[in-house]
Design a protein around this motif. Sequence first.
Motif, mmCIF file in Angstrom:
data_model
loop_
_atom_site.group_PDB
_atom_site.id
_atom_site.type_symbol
_atom_site.label_atom_id
_atom_site.label_comp_id
_atom_site.label_asym_id
_atom_site.label_seq_id
_atom_site.Cartn_x
_atom_site.Cartn_y
_atom_site.Cartn_z
ATOM 1 N N LEU A 16 43.111 34.719 32.201
ATOM 2 C CA LEU A 16 43.925 35.472 33.162
ATOM 3 C C LEU A 16 43.295 36.826 33.486
ATOM 4 O O LEU A 16 43.293 37.253 34.638
ATOM 5 N N ASP A 20 41.807 37.746 37.297
ATOM 6 C CA ASP A 20 42.871 38.542 37.911
ATOM 7 C C ASP A 20 42.439 39.079 39.272
ATOM 8 O O ASP A 20 41.430 39.773 39.381
ATOM 9 N N TYR A 24 49.365 35.515 41.026
ATOM 10 C CA TYR A 24 49.650 34.597 39.929
ATOM 11 C C TYR A 24 48.588 33.499 39.910
ATOM 12 O O TYR A 24 48.140 33.046 40.966
ATOM 13 N N ARG A 65 50.433 35.672 35.092
ATOM 14 C CA ARG A 65 49.543 36.831 35.084
ATOM 15 C C ARG A 65 49.928 37.742 33.926
ATOM 16 O O ARG A 65 51.030 37.649 33.376
#
Length: 133
Positions: A16, A20, A24, A65
């Motif tokens: 994640l 990023d 999401y 996230r």
Amino acid sequence: MISTKGRYAIRVMIDLAEHDQGKYIPLKDIAARQEISKKYLEIIVKDMVAGGLLTGASGKGGGYRLTRKPEDYSVGEILELMEGTLSPVACLAEEVNDCPRKGACKTLPLWTEFDQLVHDFFFSKKLSDLITK
């Protein structure tokens, strides 16, 4: 011993953080990249959302996230959420050691020192330390 649940949770967090883009990330994408069963990851991320490490959204554009920046997570907090205590012996797993042998236990100093080493190691490592950019 750290179970697959704890190890996979760290991998999810790294994934994640590395992917990023302010949106999401679908669980199927994480599962594919990490080569982990999506079904098993559903169990893991549910605990991580409940523990406040992740936030999730369902529907189109949904996924998961991080709730904080990678440098604000310690590996220790991730592992403790997923594994419970990392203490090597039961008497150190509780907030208060009420073992009746505490005063006479010749091995307690050994386990206490080891427990502190493990704690300090995992809590000094940040998620950001594991990310490759």
